[in-house]
Scaffold this motif. Structure first.
Motif, short mmCIF file in Angstrom:
data_model
loop_
_atom_site.label_atom_id
_atom_site.label_comp_id
_atom_site.label_asym_id
_atom_site.label_seq_id
_atom_site.Cartn_x
_atom_site.Cartn_y
_atom_site.Cartn_z
N ALA A 111 27.36 51.39 45.39
CA ALA A 111 27.67 50.97 47.01
C ALA A 111 27.90 52.29 47.76
O ALA A 111 27.69 52.62 48.68
CB ALA A 111 28.70 50.06 47.35
N ARG A 112 29.08 53.26 47.12
CA ARG A 112 29.36 54.42 47.64
C ARG A 112 27.95 55.33 47.86
O ARG A 112 27.80 56.12 48.84
CB ARG A 112 30.46 54.98 46.85
CG ARG A 112 30.91 56.43 47.37
CD ARG A 112 31.14 56.52 48.86
NE ARG A 112 31.69 57.72 49.39
CZ ARG A 112 31.77 58.12 50.58
NH1 ARG A 112 31.36 57.26 51.45
NH2 ARG A 112 31.94 59.36 50.97
N ALA A 113 27.09 55.62 46.72
CA ALA A 113 26.01 56.37 46.65
C ALA A 113 24.99 55.70 47.88
O ALA A 113 24.40 56.68 48.54
CB ALA A 113 25.28 56.16 45.58
N GLU A 114 25.04 54.45 48.09
CA GLU A 114 23.83 53.90 49.39
C GLU A 114 24.61 54.53 50.55
O GLU A 114 23.75 54.78 51.37
CB GLU A 114 23.94 52.49 49.08
CG GLU A 114 23.15 51.68 47.96
CD GLU A 114 23.11 50.41 47.77
OE1 GLU A 114 23.72 49.57 48.67
OE2 GLU A 114 22.75 49.95 47.08
N ARG A 115 25.67 54.39 50.83
CA ARG A 115 26.44 54.78 51.97
C ARG A 115 26.31 56.58 52.27
O ARG A 115 25.90 56.91 53.40
CB ARG A 115 27.92 54.49 52.21
CG ARG A 115 28.22 53.01 52.10
CD ARG A 115 29.75 52.83 52.35
NE ARG A 115 29.74 51.47 52.30
CZ ARG A 115 30.33 50.54 51.29
NH1 ARG A 115 30.44 51.22 50.36
NH2 ARG A 115 30.46 49.19 51.42
N LEU A 116 26.66 57.16 51.29
CA LEU A 116 26.02 58.49 51.33
C LEU A 116 24.72 58.70 51.64
O LEU A 116 24.08 59.77 52.21
CB LEU A 116 26.49 59.10 50.17
CG LEU A 116 27.91 59.40 49.72
CD1 LEU A 116 28.39 60.09 48.55
CD2 LEU A 116 28.82 60.07 50.93
N ALA A 117 23.79 58.09 51.00
CA ALA A 117 22.29 58.13 51.39
C ALA A 117 21.91 57.70 52.77
O ALA A 117 20.99 58.61 53.43
CB ALA A 117 21.50 57.46 50.25
N ARG A 118 22.64 56.73 53.06
CA ARG A 118 22.19 56.45 54.47
C ARG A 118 22.74 57.57 55.62
O ARG A 118 22.12 57.76 56.74
CB ARG A 118 22.95 55.11 54.99
CG ARG A 118 22.09 54.09 54.30
CD ARG A 118 22.82 52.73 54.91
NE ARG A 118 24.16 52.41 54.92
CZ ARG A 118 24.76 51.64 54.12
NH1 ARG A 118 24.15 51.09 53.01
NH2 ARG A 118 26.04 51.49 54.02
N GLY A 119 23.77 58.22 55.14
CA GLY A 119 24.14 59.24 56.12
C GLY A 119 23.52 60.78 55.82
O GLY A 119 23.77 61.75 56.43
N ALA A 120 22.51 61.02 54.70
CA ALA A 120 21.95 61.92 54.29
C ALA A 120 21.30 62.51 55.57
O ALA A 120 20.35 61.69 56.27
CB ALA A 120 21.17 61.88 52.88
#
Length: 392
Positions: free
Chosen positions: A331-340
């Motif tokens: 889930a943390r990786a998904e949030r970071l990816a959305r903000g990339a």
């Protein structure tokens, strides 16, 4: 001759020191050799090198992604909360490297109101150069007091609960190797000068049984020659056993929690895991002492037993991939990816997630062991915990 060109060991400054000691005192144990190579005050690997990152010799989990340190910080925050939010707590890291893990952890720990105001930060680190890097890494972390450094675990405060993290610390502690004899006893593997190759070292064997065999787990020590034949190698780490026992005693008496992350095996077993790493590749441990990292695989069963002997309760070990997965790294990786900002950054996040969790990467070889006071339930990451997520 450049730094990349191999030199005969006795032609390097540290090699000459080691050769001189062997010439005077005779063959030295592998543990003595490893301690000198890594920790010599003038020529040791960690004293003189910059080992971390792409330009160094190896990359640790905190250097791969901020996600690792953030999840560790959340884990520590939950441990503090479950301990009743004590008004004063020692936050300690063993072998903190450049301080990257702690900087990321402290940023996540800010999510727990009041925690950083209660924290006294302590680093166990001998290298003056690395101490400077650690101070810079946490300079803007929002702590109410500056960190304190210690040469050993024994220097940590003993008057308050302890929250401790050790990531790739135990693998670098000196190891002693024992070789099974035809009579079933164990002799010490030694480092000696090679008479057939001037200026070089070789492995040898002590003629007498080693007292270090007393540190072997009973399963290995009592095994028959049919189970563990002559010539087999077993490893013991006296310093690891002592440190784990100290941590266990502190936690049992004062409360808190400890998290140990490293590569190794969950069950004690014979085998030669002594290795050197230079420029992200394996090297000969007896070549160029001081210019390559020396490590061994951590025996997590032995660590857990030592901590339990000190009074703590051991949880795990579990694979790093499972641990991070249960804490919500996906889930943390998904949030970071959305903000990339672009596809390249998203690809980097995906690559980091795979390196940290995939079985063929760090996910299975690296293990995680938690230590708590007796009577505590399994902490997050060691059993599925509904509702625990890396919501940063």
């Amino acid at each position: 001759m450049t730094d990349a060109t191999p030199l005969p060991p006795a032609d390097t400054p540290l090699g000459r020191i080691i050769a001189g000691r062997i010439a005077v005192d005779g063959p030295m144990t592998l543990g003595t050799y490893m301690g000198l190579v890594l920790g010599h005050p003038q020529h040791g690997y960690y004293t003189t090198r910059e080992p971390f990152g792409a330009d160094g010799d190896f990359v640790t989990a905190p250097e791969i992604s901020q996600m690792f340190g953030e999840l560790v910080g959340l884990w520590l925050a939950v441990a503090w909360d479950e301990a009743g939010q004590p008004p004063a707590v020692t936050l300690a890291e063993l072998g903190p490297g450049r301080g990257t893990l702690m900087a990321d952890a402290l940023r996540a720990m800010k999510m727990m109101p009041g925690l950083l105001d209660r924290v006294s930060l302590h680093f166990v680190e001998q290298s003056p150069r690395l101490r400077e890097a650690q101070a810079q890494a946490v300079a803007d972390a929002g702590l109410s007091r500056p960190p304190v450094w210690h040469d050993t675990v024994d220097g940590l405060p003993d008057d308050r609960p302890l929250l401790l993290i050790a990531n790739e610390f135990f693998d670098a502690l000196p190891v002693r190797q024992l070789v099974r004899r035809p009579d079933g006893l164990w002799s010490e593997r030694m480092i000696d000068l090679d008479p057939d190759r001037p200026g070089r070292f070789r492995y040898g064997l002590s003629p007498d049984p080693s007292p270090a065999a007393a540190l072997l787990t009973p399963r290995i020590a009592r095994a028959s020659l049919a189970e563990i034949p002559a010539g087999a190698i077993a490893e013991v780490q006296p310093a690891s056993i002592s440190i784990a026992g100290t941590i266990g005693t502190r936690l049992a008496a004062l409360g808190g929690a400890a998290l140990i992350v490293d590569y190794g095996h969950g069950i004690s077993a014979p085998g030669d895991t002594f290795q050197a790493v230079k420029a992200h590749a394996h090297a000969d441990p007896l070549e160029e002492p001081g210019r390559a990292d020396l490590t061994v695989h951590v025996d997590f069963e032995r660590l857990a037993a030592a901590a339990a002997a000190g009074g703590a309760l051991a949880h795990g070990p579990v694979d790093q991939g499972s641990f991070l997965g249960r804490l919500g790294i996906g889930a943390r990786a998904e949030r970071l990816a959305r903000g990339a900002r672009n596809g390249g950054e998203r690809a980097q996040i995906a690559t980091a997630l795979k390196r940290l969790t995939a079985p063929e990467e760090m996910g299975r070889l690296f293990k995680v062991l938690a230590l708590t006071p007796p009577g505590r339930p399994a902490p997050p990451g060691f059993a599925p915990v509904p509702g625990f997520d890396a919501d940063l």
